[in-house]
Scaffold this motif. Structure first.
Motif, PDB file in Angstrom:
ATOM      1  N   ALA A   1       0.819  -1.294  -0.046  1.00 23.85           N
ATOM      2  CA  ALA A   1       0.022   0.029   0.039  1.00 23.85           C
ATOM      3  C   ALA A   1       0.701   1.361  -0.028  1.00 23.85           C
ATOM      4  CB  ALA A   1      -1.033   0.069   1.110  1.00 23.85           C
ATOM      5  N   ARG A   2       1.842   1.026  -0.370  1.00 24.70           N
ATOM      6  CA  ARG A   2       2.857   2.244  -0.391  1.00 24.70           C
ATOM      7  C   ARG A   2       2.268   3.261  -1.568  1.00 24.70           C
ATOM      8  NH1 ARG A   2       8.337  -0.152  -2.531  1.00 24.70           N
ATOM      9  NH2 ARG A   2       6.814  -1.092  -3.723  1.00 24.70           N
ATOM     10  N   ASP A   3       2.322   4.621  -1.309  1.00 23.61           N
ATOM     11  CA  ASP A   3       1.782   5.426  -2.180  1.00 23.61           C
ATOM     12  C   ASP A   3       2.850   5.483  -3.450  1.00 23.61           C
ATOM     13  OD1 ASP A   3       3.589   8.043  -2.401  1.00 23.61           O
ATOM     14  OD2 ASP A   3       3.533   7.446  -0.396  1.00 23.61           O
ATOM     15  N   PRO A   4       2.219   5.746  -4.652  1.00 24.55           N
ATOM     16  CA  PRO A   4       3.237   5.446  -6.011  1.00 24.55           C
ATOM     17  C   PRO A   4       4.295   6.409  -5.911  1.00 24.55           C
ATOM     18  CG  PRO A   4       0.698   5.639  -6.530  1.00 24.55           C
ATOM     19  CD  PRO A   4       0.932   6.014  -4.922  1.00 24.55           C
ATOM     20  N   LYS A   5       4.229   7.487  -5.467  1.00 23.56           N
ATOM     21  CA  LYS A   5       5.438   8.545  -5.328  1.00 23.56           C
ATOM     22  C   LYS A   5       6.758   7.619  -4.597  1.00 23.56           C
ATOM     23  CE  LYS A   5       5.312  12.590  -4.997  1.00 23.56           C
ATOM     24  NZ  LYS A   5       5.376  14.165  -4.502  1.00 23.56           N
ATOM     25  N   THR A   6       6.328   7.269  -3.472  1.00 26.48           N
ATOM     26  CA  THR A   6       7.409   6.156  -2.508  1.00 26.48           C
ATOM     27  C   THR A   6       7.711   5.091  -3.277  1.00 26.48           C
ATOM     28  OG1 THR A   6       6.216   7.207  -0.453  1.00 26.48           O
ATOM     29  CG2 THR A   6       7.748   5.112  -0.613  1.00 26.48           C
ATOM     30  N   ALA A   7       6.837   4.422  -3.978  1.00 27.39           N
ATOM     31  CA  ALA A   7       7.185   3.139  -4.659  1.00 27.39           C
ATOM     32  C   ALA A   7       8.248   3.465  -5.716  1.00 27.39           C
ATOM     33  CB  ALA A   7       6.041   2.524  -5.103  1.00 27.39           C
ATOM     34  N   LEU A   8       7.738   4.488  -6.518  1.00 27.83           N
ATOM     35  CA  LEU A   8       8.874   4.836  -7.618  1.00 27.83           C
ATOM     36  C   LEU A   8      10.154   5.421  -7.210  1.00 27.83           C
ATOM     37  CD1 LEU A   8       9.011   5.357 -10.803  1.00 27.83           C
ATOM     38  CD2 LEU A   8       8.134   7.469 -10.261  1.00 27.83           C
ATOM     39  N   GLN A   9      10.146   6.075  -6.104  1.00 29.78           N
ATOM     40  CA  GLN A   9      11.404   6.812  -5.715  1.00 29.78           C
ATOM     41  C   GLN A   9      12.385   5.490  -5.188  1.00 29.78           C
ATOM     42  OE1 GLN A   9      11.612   9.979  -3.342  1.00 29.78           O
ATOM     43  NE2 GLN A   9      12.949   9.486  -1.913  1.00 29.78           N
ATOM     44  N   GLU A  10      11.732   4.487  -4.696  1.00 30.97           N
ATOM     45  CA  GLU A  10      12.215   3.088  -4.214  1.00 30.97           C
ATOM     46  C   GLU A  10      12.952   2.520  -5.427  1.00 30.97           C
ATOM     47  OE1 GLU A  10       9.700   1.248  -1.564  1.00 30.97           O
ATOM     48  OE2 GLU A  10      10.036   2.556   0.139  1.00 30.97           O
ATOM     49  N   TRP A  11      12.258   2.498  -6.410  1.00 26.49           N
ATOM     50  CA  TRP A  11      12.542   1.665  -7.636  1.00 26.49           C
ATOM     51  C   TRP A  11      13.741   2.402  -8.262  1.00 26.49           C
ATOM     52  CZ3 TRP A  11      13.314   2.747 -12.917  1.00 26.49           C
ATOM     53  CH2 TRP A  11      13.210   1.528 -13.570  1.00 26.49           C
ATOM     54  N   ALA A  12      13.660   3.834  -8.307  1.00 28.50           N
ATOM     55  CA  ALA A  12      14.628   4.618  -8.846  1.00 28.50           C
ATOM     56  C   ALA A  12      16.226   4.289  -8.013  1.00 28.50           C
ATOM     57  CB  ALA A  12      14.401   6.032  -8.863  1.00 28.50           C
ATOM     58  N   GLN A  13      15.949   4.264  -6.598  1.00 30.67           N
ATOM     59  CA  GLN A  13      17.104   4.268  -5.781  1.00 30.67           C
ATOM     60  C   GLN A  13      17.696   2.749  -5.900  1.00 30.67           C
ATOM     61  OE1 GLN A  13      15.395   5.365  -1.937  1.00 30.67           O
ATOM     62  NE2 GLN A  13      16.015   7.437  -2.365  1.00 30.67           N
ATOM     63  N   ALA A  14      16.907   1.888  -6.002  1.00 29.24           N
ATOM     64  CA  ALA A  14      17.267   0.508  -6.091  1.00 29.24           C
ATOM     65  C   ALA A  14      18.144   0.440  -7.333  1.00 29.24           C
ATOM     66  CB  ALA A  14      16.077  -0.647  -6.276  1.00 29.24           C
ATOM     67  N   ARG A  15      17.914   1.353  -8.601  1.00 35.08           N
ATOM     68  CA  ARG A  15      18.774   1.308  -9.606  1.00 35.08           C
ATOM     69  C   ARG A  15      19.791   2.210  -9.689  1.00 35.08           C
ATOM     70  NH1 ARG A  15      14.315  -1.086  -9.402  1.00 35.08           N
ATOM     71  NH2 ARG A  15      13.706  -2.948 -10.669  1.00 35.08           N
TER      72      ARG A  15
END
Length: 230
Positions: free
Chosen positions: A155-169
């Motif tokens: 249930a993470r908000d999309p902004k948080t999820a996208l930021q985590e996706w970017a940080q992981a890369r």
């Protein structure tokens, strides 16, 4: 002071009979119309935020005895955020009974997400102060209803999820740009673009900047995840 007919109807939708009607009246009073003899809902909002948090934390623990803190935290955030409070407020017609100053009424205050979310928290506090935690818990659980059991596992908000996706890369955080704002003051439409370091981008429109940013982030996350699986 006795409740008006509209306020009594609203209390009925809450399912609570106020022993102290002044609490509900304060909860429904925005700062734009407050005076020395009419308090606004800011103090109740502060308390209601904490009451809602306690009720939701307890409800989530009861709903899933095996969930870890890492799973429960995003579910909790999804259930107590202002957008969810405003959504519940709309369902019970809270905006119709808000007491607003003229400027707020003219600018569409009864439909503003922030005002509705704040007032919903204030109403929760009004019930809590009037009748205790049990009454507030019963009302919140009934009004939030299936949201509690149907909240997404992630249930993470999309902004948080996208930021985590970017940080992981090893990318920089996503950048959000407001491209346009149209419509009247009481019903604006924001156009937001989100951009990643790799050039991937998506655009979305919504009634608030936050909603537009969330929508753009969700669209971009969906696309980059789909590309990864192709």
């Amino acid at each position: 002071m006795a409740l008006s007919a509209e306020q009594r109807d609203f209390a009925g939708r809450l399912g609570h009979d106020f022993a102290r009607p002044d609490l509900l009246q304060s909860a429904l009073t925005h700062g734009s119309v407050a005076s020395t003899v009419r308090s606004d809902n800011q103090r109740l909002e502060f308390l209601g935020d904490r009451v809602l948090g306690l009720v939701m934390a307890e409800a989530l623990l009861n709903a899933d005895g095996a969930a870890s803190e890492g799973v429960l935290a995003p579910r909790f955030n999804a259930l107590v955020r202002k957008e969810t409070c405003a959504e519940v407020a709309r369902e019970i017609g809270l905006g119709d009974v808000l007491r607003l100053g003229r400027s707020e009424m003219l600018s569409g205050g009864r439909r503003k997400e922030a005002l509705l979310g704040d007032a919903m928290e204030a109403v929760i506090a009004a019930v809590y102060v009037d009748a205790g935690l049990g009454a507030a818990r019963e009302m919140v659980l009934r009004l939030w209803g299936a949201r509690i059991t149907s909240v997404k596992d992630d249930a993470r908000d999309p902004k948080t999820a996208l930021q985590e996706w970017a940080q992981a890369r090893r990318m920089a955080p996503p950048r959000y740009q407001m491209l346009d704002r149209t419509g009247p003051d009481h019903a604006p439409v924001f156009t937001i673009r989100v951009v990643l370091d790799n050039g991937a981008t998506e655009t979305a429109e919504a009634r608030t900047k936050r909603q537009a940013e969330q929508a753009a982030a969700e669209a971009l996350l969906t696309r980059v995840e789909a590309d990864r699986h192709d």
